[in-house]
Design a protein around this motif. Structure first.
Motif, PDB file in Angstrom:
ATOM      1  N   GLU A 169      -8.406  -9.446   2.343  1.00  6.83           N
ATOM      2  CA  GLU A 169      -8.806  -9.404   3.832  1.00  6.83           C
ATOM      3  C   GLU A 169      -7.645  -9.119   4.680  1.00  6.83           C
ATOM      4  O   GLU A 169      -6.562  -9.722   4.453  1.00  6.83           O
ATOM      5  CB  GLU A 169      -9.310 -10.773   4.028  1.00  6.83           C
ATOM      6  CG  GLU A 169      -9.939 -10.762   5.460  1.00  6.83           C
ATOM      7  CD  GLU A 169     -10.703 -12.430   5.682  1.00  6.83           C
ATOM      8  OE1 GLU A 169     -10.642 -12.761   6.730  1.00  6.83           O
ATOM      9  OE2 GLU A 169     -11.180 -12.844   4.618  1.00  6.83           O
ATOM     10  N   GLY A 170      -8.260  -8.314   5.711  1.00  9.56           N
ATOM     11  CA  GLY A 170      -7.059  -8.134   6.887  1.00  9.56           C
ATOM     12  C   GLY A 170      -6.161  -6.860   6.650  1.00  9.56           C
ATOM     13  O   GLY A 170      -5.369  -6.708   7.622  1.00  9.56           O
ATOM     14  N   VAL A 171      -6.234  -6.342   5.436  1.00  8.29           N
ATOM     15  CA  VAL A 171      -5.470  -5.054   5.206  1.00  8.29           C
ATOM     16  C   VAL A 171      -6.119  -3.772   5.997  1.00  8.29           C
ATOM     17  O   VAL A 171      -6.903  -3.533   5.787  1.00  8.29           O
ATOM     18  CB  VAL A 171      -5.291  -4.667   3.770  1.00  8.29           C
ATOM     19  CG1 VAL A 171      -4.773  -3.083   3.409  1.00  8.29           C
ATOM     20  CG2 VAL A 171      -4.738  -5.809   3.127  1.00  8.29           C
ATOM     21  N   GLU A 172      -5.125  -3.151   6.774  1.00 10.51           N
ATOM     22  CA  GLU A 172      -5.769  -2.102   7.328  1.00 10.51           C
ATOM     23  C   GLU A 172      -5.085  -0.848   6.938  1.00 10.51           C
ATOM     24  O   GLU A 172      -5.930   0.261   6.815  1.00 10.51           O
ATOM     25  CB  GLU A 172      -4.922  -2.154   8.959  1.00 10.51           C
ATOM     26  CG  GLU A 172      -5.412  -3.295   9.744  1.00 10.51           C
ATOM     27  CD  GLU A 172      -4.845  -3.332  11.101  1.00 10.51           C
ATOM     28  OE1 GLU A 172      -3.896  -2.358  11.320  1.00 10.51           O
ATOM     29  OE2 GLU A 172      -5.071  -4.597  11.692  1.00 10.51           O
ATOM     30  N   ASP A 173      -4.155  -0.558   6.065  1.00 15.14           N
ATOM     31  CA  ASP A 173      -3.539   0.459   5.537  1.00 15.14           C
ATOM     32  C   ASP A 173      -2.603   0.227   4.576  1.00 15.14           C
ATOM     33  O   ASP A 173      -1.985  -0.807   4.609  1.00 15.14           O
ATOM     34  CB  ASP A 173      -2.810   1.473   6.637  1.00 15.14           C
ATOM     35  CG  ASP A 173      -2.433   2.927   6.071  1.00 15.14           C
ATOM     36  OD1 ASP A 173      -3.203   3.245   5.280  1.00 15.14           O
ATOM     37  OD2 ASP A 173      -1.368   3.090   6.308  1.00 15.14           O
ATOM     38  N   VAL A 174      -2.198   0.791   3.633  1.00 13.13           N
ATOM     39  CA  VAL A 174      -1.521   0.988   2.397  1.00 13.13           C
ATOM     40  C   VAL A 174      -0.884   2.240   2.138  1.00 13.13           C
ATOM     41  O   VAL A 174      -1.783   3.214   2.042  1.00 13.13           O
ATOM     42  CB  VAL A 174      -2.243   0.288   0.878  1.00 13.13           C
ATOM     43  CG1 VAL A 174      -1.087  -0.070   0.127  1.00 13.13           C
ATOM     44  CG2 VAL A 174      -2.651  -0.942   1.367  1.00 13.13           C
ATOM     45  N   ARG A 175       0.285   2.076   2.029  1.00 13.64           N
ATOM     46  CA  ARG A 175       1.038   3.414   1.687  1.00 13.64           C
ATOM     47  C   ARG A 175       2.078   3.180   0.544  1.00 13.64           C
ATOM     48  O   ARG A 175       2.700   2.113   0.619  1.00 13.64           O
ATOM     49  CB  ARG A 175       1.796   4.231   2.841  1.00 13.64           C
ATOM     50  CG  ARG A 175       0.687   4.479   4.083  1.00 13.64           C
ATOM     51  CD  ARG A 175       1.308   5.223   4.943  1.00 13.64           C
ATOM     52  NE  ARG A 175       0.503   5.528   5.984  1.00 13.64           N
ATOM     53  CZ  ARG A 175      -0.309   6.907   6.178  1.00 13.64           C
ATOM     54  NH1 ARG A 175      -0.231   7.518   5.067  1.00 13.64           N
ATOM     55  NH2 ARG A 175      -1.328   6.838   7.029  1.00 13.64           N
ATOM     56  N   ILE A 176       2.390   3.953  -0.528  1.00 12.55           N
ATOM     57  CA  ILE A 176       3.160   3.763  -1.480  1.00 12.55           C
ATOM     58  C   ILE A 176       3.863   5.080  -1.766  1.00 12.55           C
ATOM     59  O   ILE A 176       3.813   6.109  -1.867  1.00 12.55           O
ATOM     60  CB  ILE A 176       2.322   3.499  -2.935  1.00 12.55           C
ATOM     61  CG1 ILE A 176       1.737   2.185  -2.616  1.00 12.55           C
ATOM     62  CG2 ILE A 176       3.388   3.559  -4.043  1.00 12.55           C
ATOM     63  CD1 ILE A 176       1.158   1.577  -3.791  1.00 12.55           C
ATOM     64  N   ASP A 177       5.376   4.740  -1.746  1.00 13.77           N
ATOM     65  CA  ASP A 177       6.495   5.594  -1.958  1.00 13.77           C
ATOM     66  C   ASP A 177       6.727   5.515  -3.615  1.00 13.77           C
ATOM     67  O   ASP A 177       7.440   4.764  -3.759  1.00 13.77           O
ATOM     68  CB  ASP A 177       7.449   5.372  -1.229  1.00 13.77           C
ATOM     69  CG  ASP A 177       8.583   6.538  -1.350  1.00 13.77           C
ATOM     70  OD1 ASP A 177       8.683   7.670  -2.076  1.00 13.77           O
ATOM     71  OD2 ASP A 177       9.727   6.354  -1.201  1.00 13.77           O
ATOM     72  N   LEU A 178       6.059   6.367  -4.367  1.00 10.09           N
ATOM     73  CA  LEU A 178       6.407   6.189  -5.707  1.00 10.09           C
ATOM     74  C   LEU A 178       7.716   6.634  -6.365  1.00 10.09           C
ATOM     75  O   LEU A 178       8.143   7.881  -6.055  1.00 10.09           O
ATOM     76  CB  LEU A 178       5.138   7.109  -6.592  1.00 10.09           C
ATOM     77  CG  LEU A 178       5.568   7.005  -8.264  1.00 10.09           C
ATOM     78  CD1 LEU A 178       5.066   5.642  -8.613  1.00 10.09           C
ATOM     79  CD2 LEU A 178       4.395   8.050  -8.741  1.00 10.09           C
ATOM     80  N   GLN A 179       8.374   5.682  -7.128  1.00  9.78           N
ATOM     81  CA  GLN A 179       9.741   6.148  -7.749  1.00  9.78           C
ATOM     82  C   GLN A 179       9.230   5.837  -9.279  1.00  9.78           C
ATOM     83  O   GLN A 179       9.558   4.717  -9.612  1.00  9.78           O
ATOM     84  CB  GLN A 179      10.929   5.160  -7.230  1.00  9.78           C
ATOM     85  CG  GLN A 179      11.099   5.446  -5.752  1.00  9.78           C
ATOM     86  CD  GLN A 179      11.445   6.825  -5.398  1.00  9.78           C
ATOM     87  OE1 GLN A 179      12.275   7.579  -5.974  1.00  9.78           O
ATOM     88  NE2 GLN A 179      10.968   7.435  -4.425  1.00  9.78           N
ATOM     89  N   ALA A 180       8.678   6.725  -9.796  1.00 11.37           N
ATOM     90  CA  ALA A 180       8.332   6.770 -11.289  1.00 11.37           C
ATOM     91  C   ALA A 180       9.351   6.216 -12.125  1.00 11.37           C
ATOM     92  O   ALA A 180      10.486   6.808 -12.247  1.00 11.37           O
ATOM     93  CB  ALA A 180       7.846   8.172 -11.561  1.00 11.37           C
ATOM     94  N   GLY A 181       8.904   5.041 -12.752  1.00 11.43           N
ATOM     95  CA  GLY A 181       9.900   4.184 -13.494  1.00 11.43           C
ATOM     96  C   GLY A 181      10.940   3.642 -12.849  1.00 11.43           C
ATOM     97  O   GLY A 181      11.579   2.824 -13.492  1.00 11.43           O
TER      98      GLY A 181
END
Length: 108
Positions: free
Chosen positions: A66-78
């Motif tokens: 509840e309350g999340v407007e946006d999620v962004r992920i910068d993947l650094q595999a491993g």
């Protein structure tokens, strides 16, 4: 007009925690009273993500709060990836969502 070309992330990789069998528990996090909620952007260092499927799993888990407007992920595999969450969820709720998805926050 040119279109930016980005490499496609693999959908799964051997040993990634999002593809492993999940275990469930009954932890609940209650939200603070509505009057105290405010929109903010917070970044979390997340360990264990290795592929595009992992990213999708974490995004889905956090967006369910509840309350999340946006999620962004910068993947650094491993390595240590960065999950940036905009909205009003508590840090504890985000941490539990990440852990329930099979990942952990990096220790400072």
């Amino acid at each position: 007009m040119t279109t930016e070309s980005r490499p496609t992330l693999p959908l799964a990789s051997t040993g990634c925690s999002c593809c492993a069998p999940s275990t469930t528990d009954d932890r609940e996090v209650s939200a603070p009273p509505t009057a105290e909620l405010s929109t903010r952007t917070v970044s979390y260092a997340v360990e264990g993500m290795t592929c595009g499927h992992c990213v999708g799993t974490v995004i889905e888990a956090i967006k369910a709060l509840e309350g999340v407007e946006d999620v962004r992920i910068d993947l650094q595999a491993g390595g240590v990836s960065t999950a940036t969450v905009t909205g009003s969820p508590t840090s504890a709720a985000v941490r539990i969502a990440i852990e329930d998805a099979g990942y952990s926050l990096a220790r400072s």
